[in-house]
Design an enzyme around this catalytic site. Structure first.
Site, PDB file in Angstrom:
ATOM      1  N   GLY A  16     -52.864 -13.548  18.631  1.00 24.96           N
ATOM      2  CA  GLY A  16     -53.171 -13.249  17.146  1.00 24.96           C
ATOM      3  C   GLY A  16     -54.776 -13.106  17.110  1.00 24.96           C
ATOM      4  O   GLY A  16     -55.617 -12.967  17.033  1.00 24.96           O
ATOM      5  N   ARG A  77     -49.165  -9.023  22.868  1.00 31.31           N
ATOM      6  CA  ARG A  77     -48.986 -10.665  24.229  1.00 31.31           C
ATOM      7  C   ARG A  77     -48.660  -9.839  25.289  1.00 31.31           C
ATOM      8  O   ARG A  77     -46.735  -9.441  25.038  1.00 31.31           O
ATOM      9  CB  ARG A  77     -48.231 -11.543  23.090  1.00 31.31           C
ATOM     10  CG  ARG A  77     -48.563 -11.896  21.777  1.00 31.31           C
ATOM     11  CD  ARG A  77     -48.177 -12.975  21.236  1.00 31.31           C
ATOM     12  NE  ARG A  77     -48.534 -13.453  20.142  1.00 31.31           N
ATOM     13  CZ  ARG A  77     -49.863 -14.164  19.322  1.00 31.31           C
ATOM     14  NH1 ARG A  77     -50.150 -14.881  20.746  1.00 31.31           N
ATOM     15  NH2 ARG A  77     -50.052 -14.481  18.264  1.00 31.31           N
ATOM     16  N   ASP A 108     -55.409 -20.511  23.283  1.00 30.38           N
ATOM     17  CA  ASP A 108     -55.918 -21.395  24.481  1.00 30.38           C
ATOM     18  C   ASP A 108     -54.294 -20.548  25.518  1.00 30.38           C
ATOM     19  O   ASP A 108     -55.226 -20.052  26.812  1.00 30.38           O
ATOM     20  CB  ASP A 108     -54.601 -22.416  24.234  1.00 30.38           C
ATOM     21  CG  ASP A 108     -55.446 -23.219  24.004  1.00 30.38           C
ATOM     22  OD1 ASP A 108     -57.104 -23.254  24.110  1.00 30.38           O
ATOM     23  OD2 ASP A 108     -55.169 -24.158  23.495  1.00 30.38           O
ATOM     24  N   THR A 130     -59.327 -17.626  16.672  1.00 27.84           N
ATOM     25  CA  THR A 130     -58.012 -17.882  16.265  1.00 27.84           C
ATOM     26  C   THR A 130     -58.091 -18.377  14.759  1.00 27.84           C
ATOM     27  O   THR A 130     -58.902 -19.247  14.985  1.00 27.84           O
ATOM     28  CB  THR A 130     -56.924 -18.732  17.531  1.00 27.84           C
ATOM     29  OG1 THR A 130     -56.154 -19.244  15.831  1.00 27.84           O
ATOM     30  CG2 THR A 130     -58.012 -19.893  17.505  1.00 27.84           C
ATOM     31  N   ASP A 132     -56.593 -20.988  13.563  1.00 29.47           N
ATOM     32  CA  ASP A 132     -55.405 -21.775  13.715  1.00 29.47           C
ATOM     33  C   ASP A 132     -56.698 -23.256  14.450  1.00 29.47           C
ATOM     34  O   ASP A 132     -55.960 -23.933  13.115  1.00 29.47           O
ATOM     35  CB  ASP A 132     -54.570 -22.079  14.824  1.00 29.47           C
ATOM     36  CG  ASP A 132     -53.787 -20.763  14.115  1.00 29.47           C
ATOM     37  OD1 ASP A 132     -52.633 -20.461  13.045  1.00 29.47           O
ATOM     38  OD2 ASP A 132     -52.097 -20.251  15.418  1.00 29.47           O
ATOM     39  N   ASP A 134     -56.911 -23.979  15.934  1.00 31.88           N
ATOM     40  CA  ASP A 134     -56.090 -25.180  17.617  1.00 31.88           C
ATOM     41  C   ASP A 134     -56.680 -25.221  18.753  1.00 31.88           C
ATOM     42  O   ASP A 134     -55.929 -25.237  19.243  1.00 31.88           O
ATOM     43  CB  ASP A 134     -54.541 -24.484  17.038  1.00 31.88           C
ATOM     44  CG  ASP A 134     -54.870 -23.580  17.584  1.00 31.88           C
ATOM     45  OD1 ASP A 134     -55.462 -22.817  18.028  1.00 31.88           O
ATOM     46  OD2 ASP A 134     -53.338 -23.400  17.577  1.00 31.88           O
ATOM     47  N   ARG A 176     -49.710 -22.387  12.688  1.00 32.97           N
ATOM     48  CA  ARG A 176     -48.466 -22.757  14.073  1.00 32.97           C
ATOM     49  C   ARG A 176     -48.537 -24.708  13.630  1.00 32.97           C
ATOM     50  O   ARG A 176     -48.393 -25.201  12.484  1.00 32.97           O
ATOM     51  CB  ARG A 176     -48.813 -22.234  14.931  1.00 32.97           C
ATOM     52  CG  ARG A 176     -48.560 -20.595  14.811  1.00 32.97           C
ATOM     53  CD  ARG A 176     -48.883 -20.753  16.307  1.00 32.97           C
ATOM     54  NE  ARG A 176     -50.105 -20.785  17.011  1.00 32.97           N
ATOM     55  CZ  ARG A 176     -50.517 -20.474  18.215  1.00 32.97           C
ATOM     56  NH1 ARG A 176     -49.587 -19.402  18.880  1.00 32.97           N
ATOM     57  NH2 ARG A 176     -51.688 -20.012  18.176  1.00 32.97           N
TER      58      ARG A 176
HETATM   59  P1  ATP Z   1     -53.230 -17.382  19.986  1.00 28.02           P
HETATM   60  O1  ATP Z   1     -54.100 -18.943  19.669  1.00 28.02           O
HETATM   61  O2  ATP Z   1     -53.730 -15.857  18.580  1.00 28.02           O
HETATM   62  O3  ATP Z   1     -51.649 -16.997  19.795  1.00 28.02           O
HETATM   63  P2  ATP Z   1     -53.545 -16.939  22.603  1.00 28.02           P
HETATM   64  O4  ATP Z   1     -54.524 -16.474  23.372  1.00 28.02           O
HETATM   65  O5  ATP Z   1     -53.068 -18.353  22.563  1.00 28.02           O
HETATM   66  O6  ATP Z   1     -54.106 -16.176  20.589  1.00 28.02           O
HETATM   67  P3  ATP Z   1     -51.226 -16.884  24.329  1.00 28.02           P
HETATM   68  O7  ATP Z   1     -49.880 -15.342  23.419  1.00 28.02           O
HETATM   69  O8  ATP Z   1     -50.356 -17.181  24.065  1.00 28.02           O
HETATM   70  O9  ATP Z   1     -52.065 -16.012  22.552  1.00 28.02           O
HETATM   71  O10 ATP Z   1     -51.217 -15.608  24.800  1.00 28.02           O
HETATM   72  C1  ATP Z   1     -51.912 -14.406  24.857  1.00 28.02           C
HETATM   73  C2  ATP Z   1     -52.300 -13.762  26.337  1.00 28.02           C
HETATM   74  O11 ATP Z   1     -52.810 -14.378  27.280  1.00 28.02           O
HETATM   75  C3  ATP Z   1     -50.170 -13.233  26.300  1.00 28.02           C
HETATM   76  O12 ATP Z   1     -49.497 -11.944  26.183  1.00 28.02           O
HETATM   77  C4  ATP Z   1     -50.597 -13.180  28.012  1.00 28.02           C
HETATM   78  O13 ATP Z   1     -51.270 -12.055  28.690  1.00 28.02           O
HETATM   79  C5  ATP Z   1     -51.548 -14.348  27.983  1.00 28.02           C
HETATM   80  N1  ATP Z   1     -51.911 -15.980  28.598  1.00 28.02           N
HETATM   81  C6  ATP Z   1     -50.979 -16.706  28.251  1.00 28.02           C
HETATM   82  N2  ATP Z   1     -50.052 -17.571  28.946  1.00 28.02           N
HETATM   83  C7  ATP Z   1     -51.423 -17.664  30.036  1.00 28.02           C
HETATM   84  C8  ATP Z   1     -50.301 -17.720  31.747  1.00 28.02           C
HETATM   85  N3  ATP Z   1     -49.605 -19.638  31.833  1.00 28.02           N
HETATM   86  N4  ATP Z   1     -51.360 -17.512  32.220  1.00 28.02           N
HETATM   87  C9  ATP Z   1     -51.668 -15.606  32.029  1.00 28.02           C
HETATM   88  N5  ATP Z   1     -51.742 -15.320  31.302  1.00 28.02           N
HETATM   89  C10 ATP Z   1     -51.421 -15.633  30.395  1.00 28.02           C
END
Ligand code: ATP
Length: 339
Positions: A16, A77, A108, A130, A132, A134, A176
């Site tokens: 995000g 994503r 994360d 983020t 959030d 979190d 979230r």
């Molecule tokens: P937000 O807190 O805004 O959701 P985030 O980084 O946690 O941020 P995610 O959608 O969970 O958001 O992850 C972002 C991208 O990171 C995913 O679209 C994917 O490309 C990659 N990603 C997430 N989890 C994995 C994983 N276990 N292995 C490899 N790539 C991952």
């Protein structure tokens, strides 16, 4: 033997978007250039990396960006990143462009992707982005301060109209599964009730009793801040109106909380974290995430960071209860009422 100096780095935003990400990108670009590195900006997160949506950055490419919300690199994503083929492709592109170090700004999930790239020999540093708040290893994440200020201002406005019309307002904020935005707004806006995913026991009768009680004491409005992780604000409003007879409206603040010009704190902290990420790469470090803990910027091993857990602050929940006539009543307030 001396560490091999990293000459070329890349930067991407993933997951995000969050206000302040541009300050971090700008810091990576300019601090990287100042350290004699070539810096590539990778568009649309890991998707852009795989599709080679990559641009070599000059200092002027990040001019007039620090004050802007969102991310000038775009974000996405990317499902492929979760597959071995996707990782292999990402590594191949890094090699093709000579990207030896990668700064990943995200949450994360983005760190998990980064960790997999690190296992394939790409030096990576994560920066927490983020709204959030979190991410367990850090007390600050890029965008939280702006988002919580945006939500606070919006809630003040809803409160004005709620008082005028003697309404109950349920205002749903983002976050979230985490209740940080809700809790901070609960304190900052003096809400009558705050529903946190970490704590809410779904006992609506307590809310109803609290509204009736407040009404009896002459309160003209009743503000309930509901966290996204609890949700269902519209149906809750219908039930509360039926039970209390007080007109009750639900307002879902939604994506407006993600946008807008970042606060000073988000600009300064994001800039610091971006520079620190470059310094870590320059020092030959990899698999690290930048954090802010106990008043200092620091860094952790990614795996260690991902294994950490974070509890919402109990003391803040307690004071949220004691500072307004609240659902989470403090022990002292409960005793007073018994007398
Ligand atoms: P937000 O807190 O805004 O959701 P985030 O980084 O946690 O941020 P995610 O959608 O969970 O958001 O992850 C972002 C991208 O990171 C995913 O679209 C994917 O490309 C990659 N990603 C997430 N989890 C994995 C994983 N276990 N292995 C490899 N790539 C991952």
């Amino acid at each position: 033997m001396a560490e091999k100096k990293i000459k070329t780095i890349g930067v991407l935003t993933s997951g995000g978007d969050a206000p302040g990400m541009n300050a971090a990108i700008r810091a990576v670009v300019r601090h990287g250039l100042a350290r004699g590195m070539n810096v590539y900006g990778i568009k649309r997160g890991y998707t852009g990396l795989m599709e080679e949506d990559i641009k070599e950055m000059k200092a002027s490419d990040v001019s007039d960006t620090i004050e802007k919300g969102g991310t000038v690199l775009g974000t996405a994503r990317c499902k492929e990143m979760r597959t071995p083929e996707g990782i292999a492709r990402a590594v191949e592109v890094c090699h093709k462009y000579g990207i030896e170090g990668l700064v990943v700004i995200g949450g994360d999930g983005s760190y998990r992707g980064a960790e997999k790239l690190a296992n394939e020999g790409i030096n990576v540093v994560g920066v927490p982005g983020t709204i959030d708040l979190d991410i367990a290893c850090t007390e600050y994440t890029i965008g939280f301060d702006t988002a919580v200020n945006t939500a606070m201002e919006a809630i003040d406005k809803v409160r004005d109209t709620s008082s005028s019309h003697e309404r109950c307002s349920i205002i749903e904020v983002m976050g979230r599964n985490a209740g940080y935005i809700a809790l901070w707004c609960g304190i900052a806006n003096g809400a009558e009730d705050v529903l946190l995913p970490e704590r809410y026991d779904y006992d609506e009768q307590k809310l109803i009793d609290n509204i009736i009680d407040n009404r009896r004491r002459g309160k003209t409005h009743h503000i309930i801040i509901n966290a996204e992780g609890v949700g269902h604000s519209a149906s809750m409003a219908r039930r509360i109106e039926a039970a209390t007879g007080m007109e009750t409206r639900a307002t879902i603040l939604g994506y407006m909380q993600r946008g807008g010009s970042p606060t000073c704190k988000d600009r300064v902290y994001a800039s610091t974290m971006g520079c620190l990420a470059v310094d870590l790469l320059a020092a030959g470090k990899t698999k690290r995430v930048v954090s802010y803990c106990k008043g200092e910027f620091c860094d952790f091993d990614i795996n260690e960071a991902l294994a950490m857990t974070k509890e919402i602050d109990n003391y803040q929940i307690e004071i949220c209860g004691s500072l307004s006539h609240n659902y989470y009543k403090s022990e002292a307030a409960l005793k007073d009422e018994e007398l």
